[in-house]
Design a protein around this motif. Structure first.
Motif, PDB file in Angstrom:
ATOM      1  N   THR A  25     -21.001  15.426  -7.679  1.00 16.54           N
ATOM      2  CA  THR A  25     -22.226  14.829  -8.195  1.00 16.54           C
ATOM      3  C   THR A  25     -21.862  13.552  -8.953  1.00 16.54           C
ATOM      4  O   THR A  25     -20.779  13.475  -9.553  1.00 16.54           O
ATOM      5  N   PRO A  26     -22.728  12.513  -8.923  1.00 11.68           N
ATOM      6  CA  PRO A  26     -22.396  11.252  -9.596  1.00 11.68           C
ATOM      7  C   PRO A  26     -22.407  11.409 -11.102  1.00 11.68           C
ATOM      8  O   PRO A  26     -23.207  12.164 -11.662  1.00 11.68           O
ATOM      9  N   VAL A  71     -23.056  15.649  -3.055  1.00 10.43           N
ATOM     10  CA  VAL A  71     -22.341  15.222  -1.860  1.00 10.43           C
ATOM     11  C   VAL A  71     -21.241  16.237  -1.583  1.00 10.43           C
ATOM     12  O   VAL A  71     -20.539  16.678  -2.500  1.00 10.43           O
ATOM     13  N   ALA A  72     -21.107  16.628  -0.320  1.00 12.36           N
ATOM     14  CA  ALA A  72     -20.067  17.574   0.063  1.00 12.36           C
ATOM     15  C   ALA A  72     -18.767  16.824   0.339  1.00 12.36           C
ATOM     16  O   ALA A  72     -18.714  15.963   1.220  1.00 12.36           O
ATOM     17  N   GLY A 100     -21.156   4.885 -13.256  1.00  7.99           N
ATOM     18  CA  GLY A 100     -20.431   3.842 -12.545  1.00  7.99           C
ATOM     19  C   GLY A 100     -20.011   4.327 -11.177  1.00  7.99           C
ATOM     20  O   GLY A 100     -20.838   4.771 -10.381  1.00  7.99           O
ATOM     21  N   ASP A 101     -18.717   4.275 -10.892  1.00  9.14           N
ATOM     22  CA  ASP A 101     -18.219   4.760  -9.611  1.00  9.14           C
ATOM     23  C   ASP A 101     -17.509   6.104  -9.773  1.00  9.14           C
ATOM     24  O   ASP A 101     -16.670   6.484  -8.969  1.00  9.14           O
ATOM     25  N   ARG A 102     -17.878   6.823 -10.811  1.00 10.26           N
ATOM     26  CA  ARG A 102     -17.212   8.094 -11.130  1.00 10.26           C
ATOM     27  C   ARG A 102     -17.988   9.268 -10.523  1.00 10.26           C
ATOM     28  O   ARG A 102     -19.199   9.380 -10.666  1.00 10.26           O
ATOM     29  N   TRP A 103     -17.255  10.134  -9.829  1.00  2.00           N
ATOM     30  CA  TRP A 103     -17.820  11.357  -9.280  1.00  2.00           C
ATOM     31  C   TRP A 103     -17.109  12.553  -9.914  1.00  2.00           C
ATOM     32  O   TRP A 103     -15.893  12.512 -10.131  1.00  2.00           O
ATOM     33  N   LYS A 104     -17.866  13.591 -10.212  1.00  2.00           N
ATOM     34  CA  LYS A 104     -17.256  14.776 -10.801  1.00  2.00           C
ATOM     35  C   LYS A 104     -17.566  16.010  -9.958  1.00  2.00           C
ATOM     36  O   LYS A 104     -18.538  16.044  -9.201  1.00  2.00           O
ATOM     37  N   VAL A 105     -16.728  16.989 -10.100  1.00  2.00           N
ATOM     38  CA  VAL A 105     -16.890  18.235  -9.349  1.00  2.00           C
ATOM     39  C   VAL A 105     -18.032  19.057  -9.933  1.00  2.00           C
ATOM     40  O   VAL A 105     -18.085  19.304 -11.140  1.00  2.00           O
ATOM     41  N   LYS A 106     -18.945  19.471  -9.083  1.00  2.00           N
ATOM     42  CA  LYS A 106     -19.984  20.418  -9.484  1.00  2.00           C
ATOM     43  C   LYS A 106     -19.565  21.834  -9.086  1.00  2.00           C
ATOM     44  O   LYS A 106     -19.738  22.782  -9.847  1.00  2.00           O
TER      45      LYS A 106
END
Length: 321
Positions: free
Chosen positions: A297-298, A283-284, A301-307
């Motif tokens: 990127t997922p 996701v941008a 849970g509801d955690r997103w991390k930087v790719k």
């Protein structure tokens, strides 16, 4: 005092350089390698990082998309765009490099296939096809570049691999010259496509002209010669990093979220449920000023991390410019 001012100016230049990122649509000239163009831009834009997507052989011309600064982190995304080429092939001859820069051999028993034969063969090369790359290519064999082995006279056999040809149109044919326009995926060798089309009608071919006219949203008609780029006019030609991610799903980021991503590399409060996305989804993340800030990127849970963290800065988006 002068030393202090010089130090402050140096620090300011470094800060500005670290914030400068984006893409350049470069018109590569014939007779030089893609690497040569990048080296030329590296000297012109030092200390900014520079990298390119989609290598063109020295004889080829056309669109070469170049990442600048943190825009170099987006090179892999540029490879996902389809590319369009205009090419010319000379039938009735073969070449060890599959183009006229190699050792060209005229066929003693060459026949001139008809336009109808060529048109009938075109559908064989549309869609996902298996293509054997040329021996003179940058692909690696046992850790060594194939073209380096071929130049030494060693036999090079590369396995066929799948490529996507979206469109193959013969635009002009007057034996021995065949002109075509091709839209295809990254990794497609145009000279090999001409080779195989000629073989399908009982002949051989050597590519004589190649120009890349399109990479995704980057058009040759809007490209700039590399010698026109310098530090003083860079921002006039720099395109938004956002162009690199194409139709990727986007999500807006608040100033607070931007600060959190910068500090920790993760977010928990996006209006997207990470559990609904595949583990390799992307996701941008769009900053409040409309610029690409990061590819996320997922995680769990509801955690997103930087790719990919592009960060602040860069030229205005299309809506702002």
């Amino acid at each position: 005092m002068n030393d202090q001012l010089l130090s402050q100016n140096s620090e300011l230049r470094t800060q500005n350089s670290s914030r400068t990122h984006g893409l350049l649509n470069i018109a590569k000239p014939a007779g030089v390698s893609s690497r040569h163009v990048v080296t030329q831009l590296e000297h012109a834009l030092k200390p900014l990082a520079v990298g390119h997507a989609g290598t063109l052989d020295p004889m080829a011309t056309g669109v070469l998309v170049v990442g600048v600064g943190r825009g170099t982190k987006l090179i892999d995304y540029l490879h996902r765009f389809p590319k369009t080429y205009r090419a010319s092939f000379l039938l009735g001859r073969s070449s060890d490099t599959e183009d006229i820069t190699g050792n060209v051999t005229m066929l003693t028993d060459a026949r001139a296939p008809s336009r109808a034969e060529l048109d009938a063969a075109v559908p064989m090369f549309l869609g996902t096809i298996q293509q054997q790359p040329p021996a003179f290519s940058a692909l690696k064999v046992a850790g060594k570049r194939a073209y380096k082995l071929a130049r030494k006279g060693k036999k090079v056999e590369l396995n066929a691999r799948p490529v996507d040809v979206h469109r193959l149109e013969i635009t002009r044919y007057e034996y021995p010259e065949l002109q075509a326009e091709i839209e295809c995926s990254s990794g497609t060798y145009i000279r090999s496509l001409g080779r195989d089309l000629a073989r399908a009608v009982g002949s051989e071919a050597a590519m004589s002209v190649l120009s890349r006219t399109v990479i995704g949203p980057f058009l040759l008609s809007q490209a700039v010669a590399p010698e026109q780029i310098n530090k003083d006019n860079l921002l006039e030609h720099l395109l938004p990093s956002l162009l690199a991610v194409g139709a990727m799903q986007r999500t807006p980021l608040s100033e607070q979220q931007v600060a959190e991503l910068t500090a920790t590399g993760v977010l928990f409060d996006l209006p997207l449920e990470a559990t609904q996305f595949a583990s390799d989804a992307e996701v941008a993340g769009i900053a409040p000023d409309g610029r690409l800030f990061a590819v996320l990127t997922p995680s769990r849970g509801d955690r997103w991390k930087v790719k990919v963290l592009v960060g602040a800065g860069g030229p205005p988006t299309a809506d702002e410019s």
